[in-house]
Design an enzyme around this catalytic site. Structure first.
Site, PDB file in Angstrom:
ATOM      1  N   HIS A 146     -23.542  -2.818  16.202  1.00 16.12           N
ATOM      2  CA  HIS A 146     -24.213  -2.920  14.905  1.00 16.12           C
ATOM      3  C   HIS A 146     -25.068  -1.673  14.643  1.00 16.12           C
ATOM      4  O   HIS A 146     -25.056  -1.131  13.525  1.00 16.12           O
ATOM      5  CB  HIS A 146     -25.089  -4.172  14.864  1.00 16.12           C
ATOM      6  N   HIS A 197     -29.109  -7.897  22.058  1.00 18.30           N
ATOM      7  CA  HIS A 197     -29.117  -6.605  22.748  1.00 18.30           C
ATOM      8  C   HIS A 197     -30.485  -6.313  23.323  1.00 18.30           C
ATOM      9  O   HIS A 197     -31.505  -6.833  22.852  1.00 18.30           O
ATOM     10  CB  HIS A 197     -28.727  -5.470  21.785  1.00 18.30           C
TER      11      HIS A 197
END
Length: 397
Positions: A146, A197
């Site tokens: 992303h 993450h």
């Protein structure tokens, strides 16, 4: 007969050499052995920071960051890019499609090569509000796709708009730059807040995104000129796409990352093939753009109403045809195949001899699902830039 430019031969030969070297020298495993412990240690050490960020937990923040994650997801770009083509901004659309495919390949290749874990949950709270996020959670963590995609695509879009709409007021330029930085920052922070993450993943995605974007800005005009007026465009891109399927590193454990690459690889081939064939009909710089008198908003809505169902039908039909034809072709050529999901009744073929295995890059058998998915999305990409614009022409849209 057209001659084959030297750069095409060198490019394909280089990828083929990497495949063979990687196969026989186990380069992926050696790189993983060096990098995986370092990244894993950073992920573990970064867990307290993630927990501190998640200390601000609130339902509104959950919804906000989950919604933002969908804006840079694969399904979003799958819907957005066709509309960009049909709005008349063909050059921007094909550049962003190829950049998306390049980002997807680079990011997912590094993910599976390193095979570093995501933050452990628990203690980290992982929020997967959509099916796409649930699938993403099964991928490896480093780097953050992303973050990488946001840097590349928002950065390229800003630079494209500034370059092709000059002169632009300095205040507008500053506002655009601040917006991109804010957007990138929120996406990166959101990936940590959602527990998807760690800080090292986001930082790796940002750095890799800047490198990929810098490289793309050097070559994007050459690539576009090649697509619209080059030699051996379709045959070269088909060979390139085929080799990239085998050049992809094998992960420590299976993940959805390779499937995403296969899909975008197919879309890129379909787009390139279709644009190369129909550039002077539907994709040149003088085609009407949305909100102009020749392409009103009503006409654009009509294009969406016709185009979206059409490409979905092509996607369904191309998958059905590939499921029937590809196994027959493989069996005829003596290529051992297996199926992990698409053809459940298919039994794995017998193993090949050593020479045949070498020709298929050291694989015992070929997952026919990869070929089916690749052909399915190639058909989808082709329909976006060739079949559907032809329908628009016949319907006066």
């Amino acid at each position: 007969m057209e001659t084959i430019p030297l750069w095409q031969i060198v490019s394909l030969a280089s990828i083929l050499s990497w495949i063979l070297l990687s196969c026989f020298m186990k380069l992926t495993q050696k790189i993983r052995f060096l990098l995986q412990p370092l990244i894993t240690r950073s992920v573990i050490e970064g867990t307290p920071f993630i927990l501190k960020v998640q200390g601000f937990q609130h339902g509104a923040l959950d919804g906000f960051f989950s919604a933002m994650s969908t804006v840079v997801s694969v399904p979003f770009y799958t819907a957005f890019l066709p509309l960009l083509f049909w709005s008349g901004h063909s050059k921007l659309a094909r550049q962003m499609t190829l950049l998306m495919a390049f980002c997807d390949y680079m990011g997912n290749s590094v993910k599976d090569m390193v095979s570093a874990p995501r933050p452990s949950s628990p203690p980290v709270r992982r929020i997967t509000a959509t099916k796409d996020e649930e699938e993403n959670a099964h991928e490896y963590g480093f780097p953050s796709s992303h973050s990488l995609n946001t840097v590349c695509l928002s950065g390229y879009l800003l630079l494209y708009l500034l370059a092709y709409n000059s002169p632009i007021d300095n205040v507008v330029q500053l506002a655009g730059i601040v917006t991109v930085f804010l957007f990138v920052g929120l996406i990166g922070f959101g990936r940590i807040y959602l527990g998807m993450h760690s800080l090292v993943d986001v930082f790796g995605g940002l750095v890799m995104g800047l490198l990929v974007l810098s490289f793309w800005l050097l070559v994007h005009d050459y690539i576009d000129n090649f697509i619209v007026s080059g030699q051996n465009v379709t045959s070269f891109w088909a060979a390139l796409s085929f080799l990239l399927l085998f050049a992809y590193p094998k992960p420590q454990l299976p993940t959805p990352s390779f499937d995403y690459h296969t899909a975008f690889n197919g879309v890129a081939l379909g787009i390139v093939t279709g644009v190369q064939q129909t550039y002077y009909q539907f994709h040149h710089e003088n085609v009407p753009k949305v909100l102009n008198p020749d392409l009103t908003l009503l006409h654009f809505v009509g294009r969406m109403a016709v185009g979206i169902p059409s490409i979905l039908i092509v996607k369904f039909c191309s998958k059905a045809l590939a499921k029937r034809i590809l196994p027959v072709v493989c069996n005829t050529l003596g290529i051992p195949i297996r199926s992990t999901s698409y053809i459940l009744a298919l039994k794995e073929s017998k193993q090949m001899g050593s020479f045949q295995r070498m020709l298929l890059f050291c694989q015992e058998s070929y997952d026919v699902d990869t070929g089916i998915r690749f052909l399915q999305y190639t058909g989808l990409g082709w329909s976006v830039v060739d079949l559907v614009p032809s329908l628009f022409s016949h319907l006066s849209l």
